[in-house]
Design an enzyme around this catalytic site. Structure first.
Site, mmCIF file in Angstrom:
data_model
loop_
_atom_site.group_PDB
_atom_site.id
_atom_site.type_symbol
_atom_site.label_atom_id
_atom_site.label_comp_id
_atom_site.label_asym_id
_atom_site.label_seq_id
_atom_site.Cartn_x
_atom_site.Cartn_y
_atom_site.Cartn_z
ATOM 1 N N ASP A 1 -58.026 61.048 58.209
ATOM 2 C CA ASP A 1 -58.946 61.985 57.535
ATOM 3 C C ASP A 1 -58.121 63.213 57.156
ATOM 4 O O ASP A 1 -57.353 63.721 57.953
ATOM 5 C CB ASP A 1 -60.093 62.363 58.499
ATOM 6 C CG ASP A 1 -61.133 63.235 57.821
ATOM 7 O OD1 ASP A 1 -62.270 62.751 57.630
ATOM 8 O OD2 ASP A 1 -60.811 64.413 57.468
ATOM 9 N N LEU A 2 -58.271 63.646 55.879
ATOM 10 C CA LEU A 2 -57.482 64.797 55.430
ATOM 11 C C LEU A 2 -58.004 66.073 56.095
ATOM 12 O O LEU A 2 -59.204 66.204 56.360
ATOM 13 C CB LEU A 2 -57.558 64.933 53.913
ATOM 14 C CG LEU A 2 -56.992 63.749 53.098
ATOM 15 C CD1 LEU A 2 -57.011 64.067 51.605
ATOM 16 C CD2 LEU A 2 -55.569 63.413 53.544
ATOM 17 N N ASP B 1 -62.742 61.895 52.190
ATOM 18 C CA ASP B 1 -61.293 61.985 52.372
ATOM 19 C C ASP B 1 -60.838 61.159 53.560
ATOM 20 O O ASP B 1 -59.867 61.460 54.215
ATOM 21 C CB ASP B 1 -60.870 63.455 52.527
ATOM 22 C CG ASP B 1 -61.576 64.130 53.720
ATOM 23 O OD1 ASP B 1 -62.483 63.484 54.299
ATOM 24 O OD2 ASP B 1 -61.234 65.271 54.061
HETATM 25 N N1 LIG Z 1 -62.827 65.659 44.950
HETATM 26 C C1 LIG Z 1 -63.549 64.879 45.694
HETATM 27 N N2 LIG Z 1 -64.092 65.408 46.811
HETATM 28 C C2 LIG Z 1 -64.802 64.626 47.613
HETATM 29 C C3 LIG Z 1 -65.023 63.284 47.330
HETATM 30 N N3 LIG Z 1 -65.785 62.749 48.361
HETATM 31 C C4 LIG Z 1 -66.022 63.781 49.230
HETATM 32 N N4 LIG Z 1 -65.442 64.891 48.779
HETATM 33 C C5 LIG Z 1 -65.434 66.153 49.366
HETATM 34 O O1 LIG Z 1 -64.541 66.111 50.461
HETATM 35 C C6 LIG Z 1 -64.897 67.054 51.385
HETATM 36 C C7 LIG Z 1 -64.868 66.451 52.745
HETATM 37 O O2 LIG Z 1 -65.312 67.361 53.717
HETATM 38 P P1 LIG Z 1 -64.495 67.704 54.954
HETATM 39 O O3 LIG Z 1 -63.924 66.467 55.550
HETATM 40 O O4 LIG Z 1 -65.356 68.553 55.813
HETATM 41 O O5 LIG Z 1 -63.388 68.587 54.414
HETATM 42 P P2 LIG Z 1 -62.121 69.124 55.185
HETATM 43 O O6 LIG Z 1 -61.831 70.400 54.512
HETATM 44 O O7 LIG Z 1 -61.053 68.127 55.113
HETATM 45 O O8 LIG Z 1 -62.567 69.311 56.654
HETATM 46 P P3 LIG Z 1 -61.954 68.695 57.911
HETATM 47 O O9 LIG Z 1 -61.928 67.235 57.759
HETATM 48 O O10 LIG Z 1 -62.843 69.113 58.986
HETATM 49 O O11 LIG Z 1 -60.601 69.196 57.971
HETATM 50 C C8 LIG Z 1 -66.294 67.528 50.949
HETATM 51 O O12 LIG Z 1 -66.173 68.800 50.349
HETATM 52 C C9 LIG Z 1 -66.756 66.542 49.911
HETATM 53 O O13 LIG Z 1 -67.568 67.143 48.923
HETATM 54 C C10 LIG Z 1 -64.452 62.740 46.177
HETATM 55 O O14 LIG Z 1 -64.593 61.584 45.841
HETATM 56 N N5 LIG Z 1 -63.734 63.587 45.420
#
Ligand SMILES: Nc1nc2c(ncn2[C@@H]2O[C@H](COP(=O)(O)OP(=O)(O)OP(=O)(O)O)[C@@H](O)[C@H]2O)c(=O)[nH]1
Length: 489
Positions: free
Chosen positions: A359-360, A402
């Site tokens: 997970d990013l 992500d």
């Molecule tokens: N650009 C893009 N964003 C996405 C997609 N699917 C989900 N997201 C976004 O990815 C983000 C995932 O949230 P988080 O995992 O909380 O983001 P994070 O900043 O990595 O948080 P942590 O995992 O807690 O580090 C959200 O803002 C979603 O809107 C996609 O297909 N494309």
């Protein structure tokens, strides 16, 4: 181009082959009809020429017998042996006795003793060659206003061998004509009475253009007529050059022959019209057949194309159902299928499977700062990096958002360490977006579960890897945890 492709389709070729076969059969039958018609015409001509030759022989031999009878009387008893009664021709033809100068000595038909026939062809022929036997003259009028006659003449010689004169019998032409006058002759057909030297004596039906002294002398046709007693051949006629079937037969013991000629065109006329009709019908059938085959093939092609398009669409739908549209990586459904297959194989071979859940970190910020497109760009970048570090047998999957999962068949707890190092390095590669390295903003955390130690089903392994990931995040991100929260790197 399309039509050319249709043309070489098996069905069209088959239809062409069938049509050609039918055409061949038709041509063969037409040819047989053609030959039959010619054979029948030849047979009919042969029969007719034979009948006429026999009939003529019957009539003329009778007349010749009268002439011979008189010659024998003359040669035995001289002129005084001839009395009026003895000169009555048994055959009913007129008899005339000429002296060596062609003047009438005695006659039974005309009672003219002053008649002079020295210029007549039969007399001159006998004068030149008294031992020639029977001489036959061209049809002629003997005295003014009398009907045409055919002269049959023989020379008689005196005791000292000199020409005593000529005995001539005249067969009324009408008598010969009445035989043939009732016959129906097709256009271009004719019956000819021909002397052996080629002189045409009589022709039925009479041609208005027939020259008086029409002769075949020197022609190939006469050569053939005289070469054998009877026969049939096809050649152009001497008179008009029209191709005819010539059937001929010699009149026995006479320097005469009869021929029956039929114009080949007229004989074949009914066949030609049938051939045109049948040929036309065959051509229509052929074109219809070909047209139907082409239509059929076109329909088949259309269906094939539709089926292909449907298959492509089906494949596309399947692809969409099993893959992530953004990165093209397998999705959760396909991952589950792959894991289940891997578990089954591992169970059989007592093997191991590693599951790395990634997970990013800080991805949300990328979206927030540079927009969704930049986020997408990062996701595709990570996908490619993960694909590069994965082996052929591994599966890189995007679960959603992500989150990525690496399925590592055959990977034990020991082996997975190396993979993690490579994955973290790959994810740390710069990701450029309009001149900025987005990688400076995001990172990656991971959780690992191993089959069979941490679970024996898809759900269990995924859940435990997720748990490990959660622990890694909790522990401050940028690291990978094994399940049971043992930090691995
Ligand atoms: N650009 C893009 N964003 C996405 C997609 N699917 C989900 N997201 C976004 O990815 C983000 C995932 O949230 P988080 O995992 O909380 O983001 P994070 O900043 O990595 O948080 P942590 O995992 O807690 O580090 C959200 O803002 C979603 O809107 C996609 O297909 N494309």
């Amino acid at each position: 181009m399309l039509l050319a492709r249709y043309f070489f389709h098996r069905l069209v070729l088959l239809s062409l082959l069938v049509s050609l076969g039918m055409g061949g059969l038709l041509a063969r039958n037409l040819w047989a009809m053609h030959q039959n018609l010619l054979d029948n015409a030849e047979r009919a001509s042969r029969n007719l020429s034979h009948t006429l030759a026999v009939g003529l022989e019957w009539v003329l031999a009778d007349v010749d017998r009268d002439v011979l009878q008189m010659r024998s009387t003359l040669q035995n008893d001289g002129l005084q042996g001839i009395d009026a009664q003895a000169m009555l021709a048994v055959s009913g033809s007129a008899l005339l006795l000429l002296d060596a100068q062609g003047r009438g000595v005695r006659d039974m038909a005309f009672g003219q003793e002053q008649i002079d026939l020295v210029q007549r062809d039969f007399f001159q022929a006998l004068q030149r060659q008294p031992d020639m036997g029977l001489a036959i003259g061209v049809p002629q009028v003997l005295v003014q206003d009398s009907p045409q006659v055919l002269p049959l003449a023989r020379a008689w010689q005196q005791a000292d061998g000199r020409l005593g004169g000529v005995i001539v019998a005249f067969v009324p032409l009408q008598r010969l004509q009445q035989w043939v006058s009732g016959m129906h002759m097709a256009p271009g057909s004719a019956i000819n009475l021909i002397r052996m030297d080629g002189q045409v004596l009589l022709r039925f039906p009479a041609l208005s253009a027939l020259p008086r002294a029409h002769t075949l002398a020197g022609s190939e046709n006469l050569r053939r007529y005289t070469a054998s007693q009877a026969g049939v051949f096809t050649r152009p006629s001497v008179l008009d050059g029209i191709e005819r079937i010539h059937s001929f037969e010699h009149v026995t013991a006479m320097p005469l022959l009869v021929n029956v000629v039929q114009a080949r065109d007229a004989v074949l006329a009914p066949w030609r019209s049938s051939a045109w009709t049948l040929g036309g019908i065959a051509l229509l059938l052929f074109l219809g057949n070909l047209g139907l085959a082409l239509l059929f093939v076109r329909e088949l092609e259309r269906r094939r194309r539709t089926q292909k398009a449907l298959q492509v669409e089906k494949d596309r739908m399947q692809e969409m159902a099993l893959h992530d549209p953004l990165t093209g990586l397998p999705n959760r459904t396909l991952l589950q299928d792959r894991i289940e297959h891997a578990i089954a194989a591992a169970q059989r071979e007592a093997g191991a499977i590693g599951l790395l859940y990634l997970d990013l970190d800080g991805f949300k910020e990328v979206n927030d700062r540079w927009g969704h497109a930049a986020g997408d760009h990062v996701l595709v970048h990570i996908a490619r990096q993960l694909q590069q570090v994965a082996r052929m047998s591994d599966t890189v999957c995007r679960l959603g958002g992500d989150e990525f999962v690496l399925l590592l068949p055959g990977c034990t707890l020991v082996d997975v360490r190396e993979v993690i190092i490579r994955v973290l390095q790959a994810c740390a590669t710069p990701c450029w977006w309009h001149g900025e390295n987005l990688q400076a903003v995001y990172g990656v955390s991971g959780g690992v579960s191993i089959y069979p130690e941490h679970g024996t089903s898809f759900a269990e392994l995924l859940r435990h890897a997720d748990t490990a990931l959660y622990q890694a995040k909790e522990a401050g991100r940028g690291q990978v945890y094994y399940f049971q929260a043992v930090p691995s790197y």
